[in-house]
Design a protein around this motif. Structure first.
Motif, PDB file in Angstrom:
ATOM      1  N   VAL A 265       0.836  -1.209   0.000  1.00  0.00           N
ATOM      2  CA  VAL A 265       0.000   0.000   0.000  1.00  0.00           C
ATOM      3  C   VAL A 265       0.868   1.255   0.000  1.00  0.00           C
ATOM      4  CG1 VAL A 265      -1.612   1.366   1.390  1.00  0.00           C
ATOM      5  CG2 VAL A 265      -2.021  -1.083   1.048  1.00  0.00           C
ATOM      6  N   PHE A 266       1.857   1.321   0.891  1.00  0.00           N
ATOM      7  CA  PHE A 266       2.734   2.497   0.959  1.00  0.00           C
ATOM      8  C   PHE A 266       3.474   2.703  -0.362  1.00  0.00           C
ATOM      9  CE2 PHE A 266       3.010   1.745   5.785  1.00  0.00           C
ATOM     10  CZ  PHE A 266       1.970   2.627   6.004  1.00  0.00           C
ATOM     11  N   TRP A 267       4.010   1.600  -0.901  1.00  0.00           N
ATOM     12  CA  TRP A 267       4.752   1.692  -2.158  1.00  0.00           C
ATOM     13  C   TRP A 267       3.846   2.158  -3.295  1.00  0.00           C
ATOM     14  CZ3 TRP A 267       3.491  -1.152  -6.493  1.00  0.00           C
ATOM     15  CH2 TRP A 267       4.360  -0.999  -7.589  1.00  0.00           C
ATOM     16  N   SER A 268       2.656   1.587  -3.414  1.00  0.00           N
ATOM     17  CA  SER A 268       1.768   1.921  -4.534  1.00  0.00           C
ATOM     18  C   SER A 268       1.279   3.364  -4.457  1.00  0.00           C
ATOM     19  CB  SER A 268       0.567   0.963  -4.577  1.00  0.00           C
ATOM     20  OG  SER A 268      -0.240   1.089  -3.421  1.00  0.00           O
ATOM     21  N   VAL A 269       0.960   3.840  -3.260  1.00  0.00           N
ATOM     22  CA  VAL A 269       0.506   5.232  -3.113  1.00  0.00           C
ATOM     23  C   VAL A 269       1.640   6.189  -3.436  1.00  0.00           C
ATOM     24  CG1 VAL A 269      -0.275   6.957  -1.463  1.00  0.00           C
ATOM     25  CG2 VAL A 269      -1.304   4.675  -1.452  1.00  0.00           C
ATOM     26  N   ARG A 270       2.833   5.914  -2.937  1.00  0.00           N
ATOM     27  CA  ARG A 270       3.977   6.793  -3.178  1.00  0.00           C
ATOM     28  C   ARG A 270       4.361   6.842  -4.655  1.00  0.00           C
ATOM     29  NH1 ARG A 270       8.925   8.166  -5.238  1.00  0.00           N
ATOM     30  NH2 ARG A 270       9.223   5.928  -5.456  1.00  0.00           N
ATOM     31  N   LEU A 271       4.551   5.669  -5.260  1.00  0.00           N
ATOM     32  CA  LEU A 271       4.999   5.640  -6.648  1.00  0.00           C
ATOM     33  C   LEU A 271       3.894   6.120  -7.589  1.00  0.00           C
ATOM     34  CD1 LEU A 271       7.325   4.915  -8.528  1.00  0.00           C
ATOM     35  CD2 LEU A 271       6.337   2.618  -8.744  1.00  0.00           C
ATOM     36  N   GLY A 272       2.657   5.728  -7.320  1.00  0.00           N
ATOM     37  CA  GLY A 272       1.562   6.132  -8.190  1.00  0.00           C
ATOM     38  C   GLY A 272       1.376   7.635  -8.223  1.00  0.00           C
ATOM     39  N   SER A 273       1.425   8.276  -7.055  1.00  0.00           N
ATOM     40  CA  SER A 273       1.262   9.733  -7.004  1.00  0.00           C
ATOM     41  C   SER A 273       2.442  10.436  -7.671  1.00  0.00           C
ATOM     42  CB  SER A 273       1.113  10.200  -5.556  1.00  0.00           C
ATOM     43  OG  SER A 273       2.248   9.823  -4.780  1.00  0.00           O
ATOM     44  N   TYR A 274       3.644   9.892  -7.508  1.00  0.00           N
ATOM     45  CA  TYR A 274       4.838  10.480  -8.127  1.00  0.00           C
ATOM     46  C   TYR A 274       4.748  10.415  -9.653  1.00  0.00           C
ATOM     47  CZ  TYR A 274       9.665  10.696  -9.828  1.00  0.00           C
ATOM     48  OH  TYR A 274      10.803  10.998 -10.530  1.00  0.00           O
TER      49      TYR A 274
ATOM     50  N   GLU B 249      14.769   4.091  -3.373  1.00  0.00           N
ATOM     51  CA  GLU B 249      13.980   4.550  -4.519  1.00  0.00           C
ATOM     52  C   GLU B 249      13.437   5.961  -4.291  1.00  0.00           C
ATOM     53  OE1 GLU B 249      10.678   2.500  -7.329  1.00  0.00           O
ATOM     54  OE2 GLU B 249      10.095   2.675  -5.211  1.00  0.00           O
ATOM     55  N   ILE B 250      12.952   6.224  -3.081  1.00  0.00           N
ATOM     56  CA  ILE B 250      12.413   7.556  -2.771  1.00  0.00           C
ATOM     57  C   ILE B 250      13.488   8.629  -2.897  1.00  0.00           C
ATOM     58  CG2 ILE B 250      11.486   9.000  -0.922  1.00  0.00           C
ATOM     59  CD1 ILE B 250       9.963   6.559   0.091  1.00  0.00           C
ATOM     60  N   VAL B 251      14.669   8.361  -2.317  1.00  0.00           N
ATOM     61  CA  VAL B 251      15.755   9.333  -2.368  1.00  0.00           C
ATOM     62  C   VAL B 251      16.180   9.581  -3.813  1.00  0.00           C
ATOM     63  CG1 VAL B 251      18.160   9.767  -1.742  1.00  0.00           C
ATOM     64  CG2 VAL B 251      16.574   8.826  -0.040  1.00  0.00           C
ATOM     65  N   ALA B 252      16.301   8.511  -4.600  1.00  0.00           N
ATOM     66  CA  ALA B 252      16.711   8.656  -6.000  1.00  0.00           C
ATOM     67  C   ALA B 252      15.694   9.490  -6.781  1.00  0.00           C
ATOM     68  CB  ALA B 252      16.882   7.283  -6.639  1.00  0.00           C
ATOM     69  N   ASP B 253      14.416   9.214  -6.594  1.00  0.00           N
ATOM     70  CA  ASP B 253      13.382   9.964  -7.306  1.00  0.00           C
ATOM     71  C   ASP B 253      13.370  11.434  -6.887  1.00  0.00           C
ATOM     72  OD1 ASP B 253      12.509   7.859  -8.848  1.00  0.00           O
ATOM     73  OD2 ASP B 253      10.893   7.278  -7.494  1.00  0.00           O
ATOM     74  N   ARG B 254      13.550  11.689  -5.594  1.00  0.00           N
ATOM     75  CA  ARG B 254      13.550  13.074  -5.115  1.00  0.00           C
ATOM     76  C   ARG B 254      14.766  13.831  -5.630  1.00  0.00           C
ATOM     77  NH1 ARG B 254      11.198  12.861   1.129  1.00  0.00           N
ATOM     78  NH2 ARG B 254       9.063  12.283   0.535  1.00  0.00           N
ATOM     79  N   GLN B 255      15.917  13.180  -5.647  1.00  0.00           N
ATOM     80  CA  GLN B 255      17.107  13.829  -6.181  1.00  0.00           C
ATOM     81  C   GLN B 255      16.913  14.172  -7.650  1.00  0.00           C
ATOM     82  OE1 GLN B 255      20.293  11.080  -5.333  1.00  0.00           O
ATOM     83  NE2 GLN B 255      20.662  11.927  -3.285  1.00  0.00           N
ATOM     84  N   LYS B 256      16.346  13.243  -8.406  1.00  0.00           N
ATOM     85  CA  LYS B 256      16.109  13.501  -9.831  1.00  0.00           C
ATOM     86  C   LYS B 256      15.070  14.606 -10.005  1.00  0.00           C
ATOM     87  CE  LYS B 256      16.729  12.334 -14.208  1.00  0.00           C
ATOM     88  NZ  LYS B 256      16.515  10.948 -14.678  1.00  0.00           N
ATOM     89  N   GLY B 257      14.033  14.616  -9.152  1.00  0.00           N
ATOM     90  CA  GLY B 257      13.004  15.648  -9.237  1.00  0.00           C
ATOM     91  C   GLY B 257      13.559  17.033  -8.967  1.00  0.00           C
ATOM     92  N   ARG B 258      14.402  17.162  -7.932  1.00  0.00           N
ATOM     93  CA  ARG B 258      15.017  18.465  -7.627  1.00  0.00           C
ATOM     94  C   ARG B 258      15.953  18.911  -8.746  1.00  0.00           C
ATOM     95  NH1 ARG B 258      15.285  16.363  -2.232  1.00  0.00           N
ATOM     96  NH2 ARG B 258      17.442  15.711  -2.580  1.00  0.00           N
ATOM     97  N   TRP B 259      16.664  17.953  -9.326  1.00  0.00           N
ATOM     98  CA  TRP B 259      17.584  18.275 -10.422  1.00  0.00           C
ATOM     99  C   TRP B 259      16.812  18.781 -11.641  1.00  0.00           C
ATOM    100  CZ3 TRP B 259      18.130  16.086 -15.317  1.00  0.00           C
ATOM    101  CH2 TRP B 259      19.292  16.433 -16.015  1.00  0.00           C
TER     102      TRP B 259
END
Length: 328
Positions: free
Chosen positions: A114-123, A199-209
């Protein structure tokens, strides 16, 4: 009418084997949900809800598998003219096993999905809204057959990834309670937590970049900092790791004698091999999909075409591991 249809479906899938009793309606729900979203999407040639519907399907199928025993008990009570038993609460103490309740392993693994699907889906949904389209579908969204196949593929992905969780949720809570906490439980949940965080850290780093590039705070054309300096695809590494954790925790309990008997399996080598393969098909399929089908191949073709003649890009590709992060 809806209640009658539900009772009919529960009756048709009320197999003697507990594993089939949970897996068949859950997988059927995955394909039904994807079909429901695919029809208007293929008609309008839009992939806007592709990732969001995938995450919603993960969420819905996981909760369905968790609550199927309660749904069956309530349906049976309704047909017999008896009071319907209440749905068990996810907030109740999962260590206190009671009739119709959940075991902590079922709650932990289901919550992980549930946590993974909500996080990745919203991203991913935010990303497609920002970009206006998803480049993965540029060549197929106008070809109905190929576009529809993508939705079938997503339903297959959901079903295979959730295989270990569906198996654990098929086991009666009282039987799971007979299996003490083991190394596989701890290792599996630790792998999930580590992979999820990675995965969260990688996605956030890419998003900020990306945001910095849009705001012209830098003119870099490809990401080479943070976790992206240790792996070319750190988000994919995190994704595969978290599913490996779920598979490890699931397989560790599914191979035990009480659970094998509870699932109607022999408890011998064949039964244990079946649940191990069924559990690890989840990370195996995810890795195949990301490394050989959609993720890496599509990204490499795009970036090689853009930056293949640049020396700094070639050096980054040569010195940075494609998947497993370098430690030093």
């Amino acid at each position: 009418m809806a209640t009658g249809l539900l009772h009919k479906l529960l009756h048709l899938t009320n197999f003697r084997n507990p594993l089939l009793r949970t897996a068949v309606p859950s997988v059927a729900a995955a394909f039904a949900l994807q079909t429901a979203v695919a029809i208007p999407s293929v008609f309008t040639q839009s992939e806007r809800f592709y990732d969001a519907s995938g995450s919603a399907t993960f969420l819905a199928v996981t909760l369905l598998s968790l609550y199927l025993p309660s749904l069956r008990a309530r349906a049976a009570a309704s047909l017999a003219g008896l009071p319907k038993p209440p749905f068990p609460s996810l907030l109740a103490n999962p260590l206190a096993v009671y009739a119709g309740g959940f075991h902590w392993r079922q709650v932990a693994l289901s919550a992980a999905v549930v946590f993974w699907s909500v996080r990745l889906g919203s991203y991913l949904f935010r990303r497609v809204l920002e970009h206006g389209h998803d480049s993965r579908f540029d060549t197929i969204r106008r070809v109905p057959g190929k576009f529809a196949a993508a939705w079938v593929g997503q339903a297959t992905w959901v079903s295979l990834c959730l295989a270990p969780v569906l198996a654990v949720n098929a086991v009666p809570a009282a039987i799971l309670a007979a299996v003490p906490l083991g190394i596989a439980d701890v290792l599996g949940l630790a792998l999930f937590a580590g992979g999820f965080a990675f995965e969260i850290v990688a996605d956030r780093q890419k998003g900020r970049w990306l945001q910095g590039r849009r705001e012209k705070l830098h003119d870099e054309q490809f990401m080479t900092k943070g976790l992206w300096s240790t792996s070319q695809y750190p988000n994919y590494f995190g994704e595969c790791t978290l599913w490996t954790g779920i598979a490890t925790a699931s397989a560790g309990v599914l191979v035990t004698r009480p659970v094998q008997v509870g699932l109607g399996l022999s408890g011998g080598l064949l039964g244990k091999l079946l649940v191990v393969v069924g559990s690890f098909v989840s990370p195996a399929f995810t890795s195949l999909l990301l490394l050989k089908v959609t993720g890496v191949p599509l990204s490499e073709r795009k970036y090689d075409a853009k930056y293949g003649d640049r020396k700094d890009y070639q050096e980054w590709k040569q010195n940075t591991p494609k998947f497993f992060p370098k430690l030093f």
